[in-house]
Scaffold this active site. Structure first.
Site, PDB file in Angstrom:
ATOM      1  N   GLY A  60       0.819  -1.232  -0.093  1.00 33.95           N
ATOM      2  CA  GLY A  60       0.043  -0.193   0.027  1.00 33.95           C
ATOM      3  C   GLY A  60       0.800   1.487   0.136  1.00 33.95           C
ATOM      4  N   TRP A  62       2.136   3.026  -2.512  1.00 37.75           N
ATOM      5  CA  TRP A  62       1.925   3.952  -3.705  1.00 37.75           C
ATOM      6  C   TRP A  62       0.374   4.319  -3.154  1.00 37.75           C
ATOM      7  CZ3 TRP A  62       2.940   2.861  -9.443  1.00 37.75           C
ATOM      8  CH2 TRP A  62       4.436   2.836  -9.610  1.00 37.75           C
ATOM      9  N   ASP A  80      -5.357  -5.780  -5.551  1.00 39.14           N
ATOM     10  CA  ASP A  80      -4.377  -6.507  -5.505  1.00 39.14           C
ATOM     11  C   ASP A  80      -4.908  -8.145  -5.085  1.00 39.14           C
ATOM     12  OD1 ASP A  80      -0.905  -6.298  -4.767  1.00 39.14           O
ATOM     13  OD2 ASP A  80      -1.599  -8.103  -4.519  1.00 39.14           O
ATOM     14  N   ASP A  96      -8.067 -11.407  -7.949  1.00 38.71           N
ATOM     15  CA  ASP A  96      -7.389 -11.384  -9.496  1.00 38.71           C
ATOM     16  C   ASP A  96      -8.193 -10.656 -10.473  1.00 38.71           C
ATOM     17  OD1 ASP A  96      -5.975 -11.962 -12.014  1.00 38.71           O
ATOM     18  OD2 ASP A  96      -5.568 -14.149 -11.244  1.00 38.71           O
ATOM     19  N   ASP A 121       2.532  -1.291 -10.262  1.00 35.50           N
ATOM     20  CA  ASP A 121       3.701  -1.669  -9.806  1.00 35.50           C
ATOM     21  C   ASP A 121       3.798  -3.016  -9.715  1.00 35.50           C
ATOM     22  OD1 ASP A 121       6.156  -0.787  -9.059  1.00 35.50           O
ATOM     23  OD2 ASP A 121       5.788  -0.815  -6.828  1.00 35.50           O
ATOM     24  N   LYS A 161       5.161  -0.337 -14.318  1.00 40.76           N
ATOM     25  CA  LYS A 161       6.574  -0.644 -14.192  1.00 40.76           C
ATOM     26  C   LYS A 161       6.692  -1.712 -15.359  1.00 40.76           C
ATOM     27  CE  LYS A 161       7.518  -3.311 -10.203  1.00 40.76           C
ATOM     28  NZ  LYS A 161       8.585  -2.751  -9.349  1.00 40.76           N
TER      29      LYS A 161
END
EC number: 2.1.1.166
Length: 207
Positions: A60, A62, A80, A96, A121, A161
């Site tokens: 957490g 970000w 997540d 998911d 990320d 990312k």
């Protein structure tokens, strides 16, 4: 089981890391926050009142940083597969998002307004074998790009990312067809020997 030399080295680097120490002192959940902070100082992606989707959000760091910048009139939706402790002003969608039920929950939270910014990320669990790790990393980046196509408002931004290697150039070329401007950033908080970089894609084109 005894730890390997590489795991000993990682642990030593982790606890000696200035960004780990800063995160602990400043109350952030991870050192990754300083990567986002540096990108924000340069690119000004986050603004008051925005709606932001944070993919691969746990633990957490970000999300914390983004929530502070979008303020009470903005919102952050954190997604997540891992559990994540609550944060003020943040909606957490655990699961998911490749699964229809999870994606539906995410879309329901966003509503018809969509998102101003999608951040990812996400990274795979690294095996140390490039032939395995790079395709996994690019797959996650593709998933993030696909979600951005679904939820971003026209003109919205995408931060993702990436790892330099196979398929990297093709992915960046793809972004350049879908966004007005794409820049590659290597924050100082990104470990020097890592091939990790971030693509900042501004201005989602109307298709």
């Amino acid at each position: 089981m005894p730890r390997s030399k590489s795991s000993h080295r990682w642990l030593k680097e982790h606890f000696d890391d200035e960004y780990v120490k800063r995160a602990q002192q400043e109350g952030y959940r991870s050192r990754a926050v300083y990567k986002l902070q540096e990108i924000q100082e340069r690119d000004r992606l986050l603004r008051q009142g925005m709606t932001v989707v944070d993919l691969g959000a746990a633990p957490g760091g970000w999300t914390q940083y983004a929530a502070g910048l979008v303020g009470k009139h903005g919102r952050v939706v954190a997604s997540d597969i891992l559990p994540m402790d609550p944060l003020p002003g943040v909606t957490i969608v655990e699961g998911d998002f490749r699964e229809a039920e999870v994606l539906e929950r995410l879309l329901a939270v966003l509503g018809e307004g969509g998102a101003d910014l999608v951040m990812s990320d996400m990274a795979p669990n690294m095996s140390g074998m490039d032939a395995v790790d790079q395709p996994r990393a690019m797959y996650l980046a593709e998933l993030a790009a696909e979600l951005a196509r679904t939820v971003l408002k026209p003109g919205g931004d995408f931060l993702v990312k990436l790892f330099q290697g196979a398929e990297f150039d093709e992915y960046v070329r793809m972004l350049r067809t879908e966004y007005d401007k794409v820049s590659i950033r290597k924050p100082k908080a990104s470990r020097p020997r890592s091939r990790e970089v971030y693509a900042v894609a501004r201005g989602r084109k109307v298709v």
